[in-house]
Design an enzyme around this catalytic site. Structure first.
Site, PDB file in Angstrom:
ATOM      1  CD  GLU A 498      -3.199  -1.059   1.963  1.00 53.22           C
ATOM      2  OE1 GLU A 498      -3.305  -0.084   2.725  1.00 53.22           O
ATOM      3  OE2 GLU A 498      -4.041  -1.974   1.902  1.00 53.22           O
TER       4      GLU A 498
HETATM    5  C1  FAD Z   1       3.471  -9.373   0.565  1.00 53.41           C
HETATM    6  C2  FAD Z   1       3.016  -8.450  -0.494  1.00 53.41           C
HETATM    7  C3  FAD Z   1       1.674  -8.373  -0.793  1.00 53.41           C
HETATM    8  C4  FAD Z   1       1.240  -7.557  -1.850  1.00 53.41           C
HETATM    9  N1  FAD Z   1      -0.089  -7.562  -2.217  1.00 53.41           N
HETATM   10  C5  FAD Z   1      -0.443  -6.891  -3.352  1.00 53.41           C
HETATM   11  C6  FAD Z   1      -1.771  -7.025  -3.885  1.00 53.41           C
HETATM   12  O1  FAD Z   1      -2.626  -7.697  -3.334  1.00 53.41           O
HETATM   13  N2  FAD Z   1      -2.062  -6.387  -5.044  1.00 53.41           N
HETATM   14  C7  FAD Z   1      -1.144  -5.620  -5.702  1.00 53.41           C
HETATM   15  O2  FAD Z   1      -1.441  -5.082  -6.748  1.00 53.41           O
HETATM   16  N3  FAD Z   1       0.112  -5.459  -5.218  1.00 53.41           N
HETATM   17  C8  FAD Z   1       0.489  -6.081  -4.078  1.00 53.41           C
HETATM   18  N4  FAD Z   1       1.772  -5.945  -3.583  1.00 53.41           N
HETATM   19  C9  FAD Z   1       2.710  -5.099  -4.285  1.00 53.41           C
HETATM   20  C10 FAD Z   1       3.139  -3.866  -3.508  1.00 53.41           C
HETATM   21  O3  FAD Z   1       2.145  -2.886  -3.601  1.00 53.41           O
HETATM   22  C11 FAD Z   1       4.482  -3.430  -4.113  1.00 53.41           C
HETATM   23  O4  FAD Z   1       5.429  -4.356  -3.629  1.00 53.41           O
HETATM   24  C12 FAD Z   1       4.860  -2.041  -3.776  1.00 53.41           C
HETATM   25  O5  FAD Z   1       4.072  -1.164  -4.510  1.00 53.41           O
HETATM   26  C13 FAD Z   1       6.331  -1.745  -4.072  1.00 53.41           C
HETATM   27  O6  FAD Z   1       6.729  -2.199  -5.320  1.00 53.41           O
HETATM   28  P1  FAD Z   1       8.073  -3.046  -5.468  1.00 53.41           P
HETATM   29  O7  FAD Z   1       8.052  -4.122  -4.445  1.00 53.41           O
HETATM   30  O8  FAD Z   1       8.175  -3.471  -6.875  1.00 53.41           O
HETATM   31  O9  FAD Z   1       9.226  -2.058  -5.091  1.00 53.41           O
HETATM   32  P2  FAD Z   1       9.883  -0.953  -6.031  1.00 53.41           P
HETATM   33  O10 FAD Z   1       8.835  -0.164  -6.698  1.00 53.41           O
HETATM   34  O11 FAD Z   1      10.900  -1.605  -6.874  1.00 53.41           O
HETATM   35  O12 FAD Z   1      10.568  -0.018  -4.953  1.00 53.41           O
HETATM   36  C14 FAD Z   1      11.816  -0.343  -4.363  1.00 53.41           C
HETATM   37  C15 FAD Z   1      12.168   0.767  -3.373  1.00 53.41           C
HETATM   38  O13 FAD Z   1      12.304   2.014  -4.051  1.00 53.41           O
HETATM   39  C16 FAD Z   1      11.500   3.007  -3.431  1.00 53.41           C
HETATM   40  N5  FAD Z   1      11.026   3.902  -4.487  1.00 53.41           N
HETATM   41  C17 FAD Z   1      10.466   3.589  -5.669  1.00 53.41           C
HETATM   42  N6  FAD Z   1      10.153   4.700  -6.352  1.00 53.41           N
HETATM   43  C18 FAD Z   1      10.508   5.741  -5.577  1.00 53.41           C
HETATM   44  C19 FAD Z   1      10.442   7.164  -5.723  1.00 53.41           C
HETATM   45  N7  FAD Z   1       9.950   7.752  -6.795  1.00 53.41           N
HETATM   46  N8  FAD Z   1      10.930   7.929  -4.724  1.00 53.41           N
HETATM   47  C20 FAD Z   1      11.445   7.377  -3.609  1.00 53.41           C
HETATM   48  N9  FAD Z   1      11.520   6.046  -3.421  1.00 53.41           N
HETATM   49  C21 FAD Z   1      11.057   5.232  -4.392  1.00 53.41           C
HETATM   50  C22 FAD Z   1      10.388   2.251  -2.743  1.00 53.41           C
HETATM   51  O14 FAD Z   1       9.907   2.984  -1.630  1.00 53.41           O
HETATM   52  C23 FAD Z   1      11.100   0.983  -2.310  1.00 53.41           C
HETATM   53  O15 FAD Z   1      11.722   1.221  -1.079  1.00 53.41           O
HETATM   54  C24 FAD Z   1       2.188  -6.757  -2.536  1.00 53.41           C
HETATM   55  C25 FAD Z   1       3.535  -6.805  -2.178  1.00 53.41           C
HETATM   56  C26 FAD Z   1       3.961  -7.643  -1.186  1.00 53.41           C
HETATM   57  C27 FAD Z   1       5.413  -7.703  -0.865  1.00 53.41           C
END
Ligand code: FAD
Length: 844
Positions: A498
């Site tokens: 989220e």
């Molecule tokens: C257990 C789990 C359950 C989930 N459930 C769902 C679900 O039901 N439905 C769904 O759609 N998604 C779901 N997600 C996805 C979740 O919303 C994403 O993991 C999240 O949005 C982050 O994306 P990412 O993991 O690819 O990290 P990335 O986007 O690769 O980010 C990596 C890091 O970079 C930082 N970052 C990225 N962009 C910026 C920026 N512009 N400025 C500063 N910092 C930045 C982030 O804060 C993070 O620390 C789930 C994820 C997990 C792990």
């Protein structure tokens, strides 16, 4: 005389600026001052004396003002303002502002805070909490869930479905429970205090997902088809937004739908050919309904909305031809269901779009609106209850566990983290309850939900570290009787979902807050984006004039409250907490000033200056947390016993706010502004006292035994006194240890004096009876306390081969763990890669 006039002039300036007076007040005041100066001095020219007033007076005329000031300012802002993308605009438009706007205004109206209805549950909601929620908590065996099954037991799944846990937000008209945000938050909390995996499983269908989307935007046919089935648990939903290439930048997804004709149920109909590749989707492995977000394109303009329609949402049955539900992910070793889903060129009819074609292209707005409310309820609830759970068990353990002859909680070093647990439990419960109440009053608090999400989950991480440190090895050795490790290992999930915390803190909270909650900025942005130039300039003129008054008010207000140390700032109460309301007002005014200048100076570069933005987000969130704490104290009738906790929290928050201001000034990229802000905010230097060792020690001591305070601080946590339960044994032992404490002291003293000899085990108790040191009853009490303590400090151990699958005899063919939530799961696609075949459940 000149000095007197100078002082009068300064006072007048401060009075007008502090009141944020309109321009004509300034003009009249300048004319008046000019005239008085001229009369008193008796010489010189009237023209020069009245000139400042005349100039200000001319600018009162809108035509002149627009020509000379606001018109050029409008042109300049238009030139420099970066284009706000459609998704950014939709994120900004989603949600409402409330108390955050008061904080941004620099002059919080306390009535707006104190009038938010305090926590209330209906009888039905309370009965549900006391009945089915307690029952399911009793049924959940977290070790069995995460270790043996990697899933909740079939009985728990069925109980949740049968009792409407998956339809709490669905209205009664569609067979749901129709519970308030407050109730949902408390229900999810209590379950999560037993098992975070179970809490997440209940949270997801009641948070951002098909249920909420259908309730808000679904067509009547969709509502009739799905809502009742969702409420009864006959359908298990998931919502898929994230993909391998689109995480935080979810709008950059590659998933696409193309509007075209195709065949559905044997008929040629207009629909969408969908291709998607999603991952990390909670409940996907057991879902029967998959919500999907994708970019909708219409190359042949069938819908008459152009070629690129925008992000759109659809609801597709999981058994629909072409829908692939992959295997399971294993998030932080937690047992809740999570996995990928994909599909290629899957044709679905238009009726699968959530809300039908009316909502085609509106997907991002729909998601952002749901996120504003969902995020206010879900993760703050799990984070808060986790902190309260950590306090409950740690306060008991710190009293039961003795080293160096005394309970470890009494030692100052241990008291420090224990006091942090006390303060966090009070503060985050206050913030959780306040935010849920806002949602119940119809708000969609996008900025507050963002800041609360990252602050609560970060605090959860920090407080679990405190709890584990206090427990030492007892919390590190995993097993059925470890009551901390499961939630501890799930913390990264709360941090990431989220809106990952780094992004939420450094990019979203302050920037979105500045645009949405600032009283004039968004109006100015909207004005320069107005296609109608004349209307745009008129709107800009009004907003800009207000902005100048606001800025003058903040400059003088911030300086005034700083040199008077907040003494004249406002407070809605006249008891001991008035000092903190005044400090809150003082720093809100400084925040408004610094925030305003930061946005004005950095403009579009704010997105890159994330360290500054992050610190401003921290200041805003500290102001919010402190507001919530003061409100809780009022709402609960100013309980005297809580006053030291509120004082300690306020001291911490004010110190944190000051530290962040100092860091903002030290790192602000403009020398002049940096120093001007420093002088206006801290003309006498930063003075916050920081932590008091004595105060923290007292807070720690106050929870080291059964008490009303401890119960109130940990309300909402599932509690049992059953000595055979992993947390119940703590409650049981705490009572017995406290009752036997004086006896224990007598016993230890006798050993030290050599009246009895130290022996392994407690055979020496018999010696103490014989030596007349203990009575028989005292010996009984001491033995009971001892046995209870032994149960608490014991850790689990495992036979060789009991852990890990590698040492077990090889099975004929590894089978994928069949999730208990669905019978269908076993029939889904075989694994694509050999490495994915490893079963998650450890069969015993
Ligand atoms: C257990 C789990 C359950 C989930 N459930 C769902 C679900 O039901 N439905 C769904 O759609 N998604 C779901 N997600 C996805 C979740 O919303 C994403 O993991 C999240 O949005 C982050 O994306 P990412 O993991 O690819 O990290 P990335 O986007 O690769 O980010 C990596 C890091 O970079 C930082 N970052 C990225 N962009 C910026 C920026 N512009 N400025 C500063 N910092 C930045 C982030 O804060 C993070 O620390 C789930 C994820 C997990 C792990």
């Amino acid at each position: 005389m000149s000095l007197l006039l100078f002082i009068v002039g300064i006072v007048l300036f401060f009075a007008l600026a502090l009141r944020q007076s309109p321009l004509w007040h300034w003009a009249v005041a300048a004319l008046g001052m000019g005239a008085v100066c001229q009369i008193v001095s008796g010489g010189g020219s009237w023209f020069w004396a009245l000139l400042p007033g005349i100039v200000l007076g001319i600018f009162v005329v809108p035509f002149v003002r627009k020509l000379v000031i606001t018109g050029p300012a409008y042109a300049m802002v238009k030139r420099y303002l970066p284009r706000v993308s459609r998704t950014e605009q939709e994120a900004l438009d989603a949600g409402t502002v409330g108390w955050d706007a008061d904080l941004f205004s620099g002059r919080p109206d306390w009535e707006n805070l104190l009038s938010i209805r305090a926590l209330t549950l209906t009888k039905e909601e309370q009965d549900f909490l006391d009945g089915p929620v307690n029952e399911v908590c009793k049924m959940i065996d977290d070790w069995d869930t995460r270790h043996n099954r990697a899933d909740m037991s079939p009985q728990v799944w069925q109980y949740l479905k049968d009792n409407g846990f998956f339809g709490m937000l669905i209205g009664k008209a569609h067979g749901g429970l129709g519970f308030s945000a407050q109730a949902q938050s408390m229900i999810v909390s209590k379950i999560a205090s037993r098992s975070v995996a179970a809490g997440i499983t209940v949270m997801v269908p009641n948070s951002l997902g098909p249920g909420e989307l259908l309730e808000k935007y679904g067509t009547d046919a969709q509502k009739d088809q799905y809502l009742e089935r969702l409420a009864q648990g006959k359908e298990v939903p998931c919502f898929a937004l994230t993909g391998p290439h689109a995480g935080s930048d979810a709008a950059g997804m590659r998933d696409v739908g193309v509007v075209m004709h195709g065949t559905y149920k044997g008929k040629k109909v207009l629909g969408v050919k969908l291709s998607w590749d999603k991952r990390y989707i909670t409940l996907a492995p057991v879902a029967t309904l998959v919500g999907l977000a994708f970019h909708l394109e219409d190359p042949d303009n069938h819908l008459g909305m152009g070629e690129q329609i925008g992000i759109t949402l659809a609801l597709v049955p999981a058994d629909y031809p072409g829908v692939e539900i992959g295997l399971r992910h294993y998030p932080s070793g937690s047992a809740f269901m999570n996995g990928p889903t994909s599909g290629k060129d899957v044709f679905v009819p238009m009726e699968f779009l959530i809300g039908g074609t009316d909502y085609a292209g509106q997907g991002w707005r729909m998601l952002m609106e749901c996120l504003s409310t969902g995020r206010a309820i879900s993760l703050p609830a799990i984070g808060t209850v986790s902190i309260k759970h950590a306090l409950r068990v740690t306060s008991a353990y710190a009293r039961i566990r003795r080293q160096f002859g005394i309970a470890i909680g009494i030692m100052e070093g241990v008291g420090e983290p224990l006091a942090r647990l006390v303060k966090s439990a009070y503060m985050f419960e206050a913030s959780r309850a306040l935010t849920a109440s806002m949602v119940d009053e119809g708000e969609k608090p996008s900025v507050i939900s963002a800041l609360l999400k990252y602050r609560t989950t970060e605090a959860m991480r920090d407080r679990y570290n405190d709890a584990l440190d206090i427990h030492g090895g007892r919390a590190i050795q995993d097993g059925p009787s470890n009551y901390l490790f499961s939630a501890y290992s799930t913390i990264p999930v709360a941090i990431t979902v989220e809106g990952a915390n780094i992004l939420t803190r450094t990019l979203i909270t302050f920037a979105q807050g500045a645009l949405r909650a600032h009283p004039f900025l968004y109006k100015e942005v909207q004005a320069v984006q107005n296609e109608d130039r004349r209307a745009g300039i008129n709107a800009f003129d009004i907003a800009f004039s207000g902005h100048v008054q606001y800025m003058l008010g903040n400059i003088t207000g911030s300086f005034w409250h700083a040199i008077t140390l907040g003494y004249f700032a406002s407070s809605p109460v006249d008891h001991r907490m008035a000092q903190w309301y005044r400090q809150l007002h003082r720093y809100a005014q400084s925040f408004a000033l610094v925030g305003d200048w930061t946005v004005a100076f950095l403009g579009g570069h704010l997105k890159r200056k994330q360290r500054l933005s992050g610190r401003m987000a921290d200041i805003l969130s500290d102001l919010y947390l402190l507001s919530a704490v003061l409100k809780r104290y009022e709402d609960e009738g100013c309980i005297e016993e809580d006053a030291p906790i509120v004082d300690a929290i306020a001291r911490d928050r004010i110190a944190a706010i000051e530290r962040n201001f100092v860091d903002v000034f030290n790192n602000f990229p403009n020398f002049l502004l940096r120093n001007a802000m420093r002088i206006l905010v801290f003309p006498l230097g930063a003075h916050a006292g920081g932590e008091s060792d004595r105060e923290n020690h007292r807070l720690a001591r106050s929870v080291l035994g059964p008490s009303q305070l401890r119960d109130r601080l940990t309300s909402g946590v599932y509690i049992t006194n059953d000595p055979d339960d992993k947390t119940g044994m703590l409650e049981d032992a705490l009572i017995k240890v406290v009752a036997a404490e004086e006896i224990e002291t007598k016993f230890v003293r006798a050993i030290k004096k050599g009246q009895i000899t130290r022996r392994l085990g407690r055979d020496a108790i018999d010696d103490a009876i014989e030596a007349g040191i203990l009575t028989k009853q005292e010996a009984v009490n001491m033995r009971e306390a001892d046995e209870a303590t032994d149960r608490v400090i014991k850790v689990d151990d495992f036979a060789p081969g009991e852990l890990g699958t590698a040492t077990k005899p090889a099975k004929a063919k590894p089978a994928r763990a069949k999730p208990a939530g669905t019978a269908k799961a076993a029939t889904k696609k075989p694994p694509a890669k050999a490495s994915r075949k490893r079963p998650l459940a450890k069969t015993k």
